[in-house]
Design a protein around this motif. Structure first.
Motif, short mmCIF file in Angstrom:
data_model
loop_
_atom_site.label_atom_id
_atom_site.label_comp_id
_atom_site.label_asym_id
_atom_site.label_seq_id
_atom_site.Cartn_x
_atom_site.Cartn_y
_atom_site.Cartn_z
N ASN A 193 1.12 -1.43 0.05
CA ASN A 193 -0.06 0.40 0.01
C ASN A 193 0.93 0.83 0.35
OD1 ASN A 193 -2.03 0.94 0.23
ND2 ASN A 193 -2.24 1.35 2.32
N MET A 194 1.44 1.47 -1.12
CA MET A 194 1.97 2.89 -1.28
C MET A 194 1.32 4.30 -1.70
SD MET A 194 4.73 1.60 -1.83
CE MET A 194 5.80 2.49 -2.42
N ILE A 195 2.51 5.25 -0.76
CA ILE A 195 1.49 6.66 -0.16
C ILE A 195 1.46 7.28 -1.93
CG2 ILE A 195 2.97 7.19 1.60
CD1 ILE A 195 4.53 9.25 0.36
N ASP A 196 1.44 7.09 -2.64
CA ASP A 196 1.27 6.90 -4.35
C ASP A 196 0.10 6.95 -4.85
OD1 ASP A 196 2.81 5.26 -4.48
OD2 ASP A 196 3.53 6.90 -6.07
N ALA A 197 -0.50 5.66 -4.78
CA ALA A 197 -0.89 4.75 -5.17
C ALA A 197 -1.02 4.13 -6.16
CB ALA A 197 -2.56 5.36 -5.31
N ARG A 198 0.65 3.95 -6.10
CA ARG A 198 1.67 3.31 -7.67
C ARG A 198 1.15 1.91 -6.99
NH1 ARG A 198 5.36 4.94 -10.70
NH2 ARG A 198 6.03 6.94 -9.81
N THR A 318 14.43 18.94 -7.96
CA THR A 318 13.53 20.06 -8.06
C THR A 318 12.46 19.46 -8.14
OG1 THR A 318 14.83 21.00 -10.36
CG2 THR A 318 12.67 21.72 -10.39
N ALA A 319 11.29 18.16 -7.86
CA ALA A 319 10.12 17.96 -7.67
C ALA A 319 9.93 17.48 -6.30
CB ALA A 319 10.49 16.64 -7.66
N LYS A 320 10.72 17.83 -5.22
CA LYS A 320 10.73 17.74 -3.61
C LYS A 320 10.61 19.68 -3.78
CE LYS A 320 13.39 17.71 0.19
NZ LYS A 320 14.65 17.19 1.35
N LEU A 321 11.62 21.06 -4.51
CA LEU A 321 11.05 21.89 -4.26
C LEU A 321 9.41 22.35 -4.67
CD1 LEU A 321 12.17 24.91 -3.63
CD2 LEU A 321 12.89 24.71 -6.13
N ALA A 322 9.38 21.89 -6.14
CA ALA A 322 7.92 22.35 -6.59
C ALA A 322 7.40 21.91 -5.67
CB ALA A 322 7.79 22.13 -7.92
N VAL A 323 6.66 20.91 -5.36
CA VAL A 323 6.03 20.36 -3.78
C VAL A 323 5.67 20.21 -2.43
CG1 VAL A 323 6.01 18.27 -5.61
CG2 VAL A 323 6.43 18.21 -3.56
N ILE A 324 6.76 21.36 -2.30
CA ILE A 324 7.03 21.78 -1.21
C ILE A 324 6.49 22.91 -1.35
CG2 ILE A 324 8.47 22.65 0.54
CD1 ILE A 324 9.96 20.29 0.82
N GLU A 325 7.09 24.22 -2.72
CA GLU A 325 6.24 25.77 -2.66
C GLU A 325 4.48 25.25 -3.15
OE1 GLU A 325 8.19 27.08 -1.09
OE2 GLU A 325 9.58 28.91 -3.22
N GLY A 326 4.81 24.47 -3.62
CA GLY A 326 3.60 24.27 -3.80
C GLY A 326 2.16 24.05 -3.06
N VAL A 327 2.68 23.56 -1.54
CA VAL A 327 1.98 23.33 -0.48
C VAL A 327 1.49 24.11 0.20
CG1 VAL A 327 1.93 22.66 1.34
CG2 VAL A 327 1.37 20.82 0.05
N MET A 335 -2.48 21.08 2.49
CA MET A 335 -2.38 20.51 3.24
C MET A 335 -3.06 19.06 3.11
SD MET A 335 0.63 20.69 4.62
CE MET A 335 1.06 19.42 6.31
N THR A 336 -5.01 19.63 2.44
CA THR A 336 -5.22 18.74 2.97
C THR A 336 -5.84 17.43 2.22
OG1 THR A 336 -7.29 20.36 1.30
CG2 THR A 336 -7.02 20.47 3.47
N ASP A 337 -6.60 16.41 2.06
CA ASP A 337 -6.31 15.32 1.02
C ASP A 337 -7.62 15.88 -0.20
OD1 ASP A 337 -6.29 12.33 0.01
OD2 ASP A 337 -8.22 12.83 0.65
N ALA A 338 -8.35 16.82 -0.02
CA ALA A 338 -9.52 16.99 -0.80
C ALA A 338 -8.55 18.00 -2.09
CB ALA A 338 -10.36 18.19 -0.42
N TYR A 339 -7.40 18.63 -1.82
CA TYR A 339 -7.09 19.85 -2.89
C TYR A 339 -5.42 18.18 -3.32
CZ TYR A 339 -5.79 23.78 -5.19
OH TYR A 339 -6.09 25.02 -6.08
N MET A 341 -3.02 19.41 -4.24
CA MET A 341 -0.98 19.50 -4.30
C MET A 341 -0.80 17.86 -4.26
SD MET A 341 2.19 20.62 -5.33
CE MET A 341 0.21 22.64 -6.34
N GLY A 342 -1.62 17.26 -3.01
CA GLY A 342 -1.11 16.06 -2.22
C GLY A 342 -0.53 15.26 -2.66
#
Length: 371
Positions: A193-198, A318-327, A335-339, A341-342
């Motif tokens: 059960n991976m966090i990214d549903a892969r 870059t991906a780490k930076l993009a998602v941190i800045e995005g959040v 931070m919500t599951d409804a959005y 970006m998570g």
């Protein structure tokens, strides 16, 4: 050095892929699959195969389009933008690259099945917490004219859905790569059960019989076949991460233009403009690194290792930076599951580890440059 901008053909391929993925595999599709506990959409994969994506690295005489590694990266990058779920990297990139290193009728038949979308593959290499093929302990003991495989693999991406497994095992004088059906007696697969549903699995091999025909390449010389396949997969994964970064960036910029505070759009605040500009620059530099890796794999594969590792390391950062800045720039809703970006953050975290993390590839670049 080749130009680090997309050719007209690559731009057309990207536009075509983007048009299909926006309609057939948007982020909402991933959310729907996650909510229903589904990790694979066979109908979607068949559609991708019908468009030629599964055969992008399969020679034309085996039924593929043989468009090359740079083209494969273009498709992977567009998949990353919408977090599309498919066995593209495991099957169309890694397995196809491994099989095309072997010029026999069996490999050609397998390539044809990949191109047609009739066979999916997973690469079973990892045994510890980090990617390290050279540390493989799984044993393939000689038994008559064949082998008996015993051991465990983990973090096998697409391992639960795959029809076939590429398995790395230790033989008498080195490492050997086996191509075996996933339902062979003695193989037990447990979905993770991976966090990214892969789709990912832990796989246990208990005295699994393998014949000489199951060996891909030459006994004790797995890296002859596996090294090009790993580098192709690492470059495609880097491209997927670059697409993910671009997708997260676009979502963030749209929010900055819509969200208002004190009566004005927050995107008009200079502090946020500077952060967005910095992130855009990083995504552009990363895109160039991806293009370079694809060009090297197509034109000088023997010396593509450093370009591939540079691309994977840069794309991970870059991906780490993009998602941190995005959040952060989305504020509390980020931070919500409804959005959505998570979902980008979770995929970035898993992609960072698969096929070697930042440190693994940074060390390879440093060693290649003699640091």
């Amino acid at each position: 050095m080749s130009k680090l901008v997309m050719s007209e053909e690559e731009t057309m391929l990207a536009d075509m892929a983007r048009g299909f993925l926006d309609g057939a595999a948007p982020v909402s599709k991933l959310r729907e699959m996650r909510d229903n506990g589904v990790t694979h959409d066979a109908a979607l994969w068949k559609e991708m195969a019908d468009m030629g994506w599964a055969g992008v690295l399969v020679p034309e005489d085996a039924g593929g389009s043989d468009m090359g590694f740079a083209a494969a990266n273009v498709i992977a990058r567009e998949m990353g933008k919408t977090l599309a779920v498919s066995p593209f990297i495991s099957t169309a990139v890694i397995a196809a690259t491994a099989l095309r290193q072997v010029s026999d009728a069996r490999a050609k038949e397998a390539l044809g099945r990949i191109a047609a979308g009739d066979a999916t593959y997973a690469l079973a290499v990892d045994e510890g917490v980090k990617f390290d093929p050279d540390a493989t302990q799984m044993e393939a003991k000689a038994d008559g004219n064949g082998f008996r495989l015993s051991g465990k693999k983990q973090f096998v991406v697409d391992g639960a859905l795959a029809d076939r497994l590429l398995v790395l095992a230790r033989t008498a004088e080195g490492l050997t790569l086996f191509d075996i059906p996933a339902d062979r007696a003695g193989i037990e697969r447990t979905a993770s059960n991976m966090i990214d549903a892969r789709d990912t699995a832990r796989i246990e091999f208990s005295d699994v019989e393998a014949t000489g025909d199951d060996v891909l390449g030459t006994v004790d010389q797995a890296m002859t076949v596996l090294k090009p396949a790993l580098e192709a997969g690492q470059a495609a994964l880097a491209a997927e991460l670059a697409g993910l970064s671009a997708g997260a960036f676009e979502m963030t910029v749209e929010y900055l233009k819509e969200r208002k505070q004190f009566g004005v759009e927050i995107g008009r605040f200079q502090a946020l403009q500077h952060r967005a500009a910095h992130l855009w620059c990083e995504t552009e530099v990363t895109a160039s690194a991806i293009l370079n890796a694809g060009r090297m794999l197509d034109e000088d594969p023997e010396n593509a290792g450093m370009a591939v590792s540079l691309a994977k390391a840069k794309a991970t950062a870059t991906a780490k930076l993009a998602v941190i800045e995005g959040v952060q720039m989305h504020g509390g809703i980020g931070m919500t599951d409804a959005y959505d970006m998570g979902f980008y953050m979770k995929r970035a975290r898993v992609g960072a580890e698969w096929l070697g993390d930042y440190s693994y590839h940074a060390e390879r670049v440093a060693a290649a440059r003699g640091f």
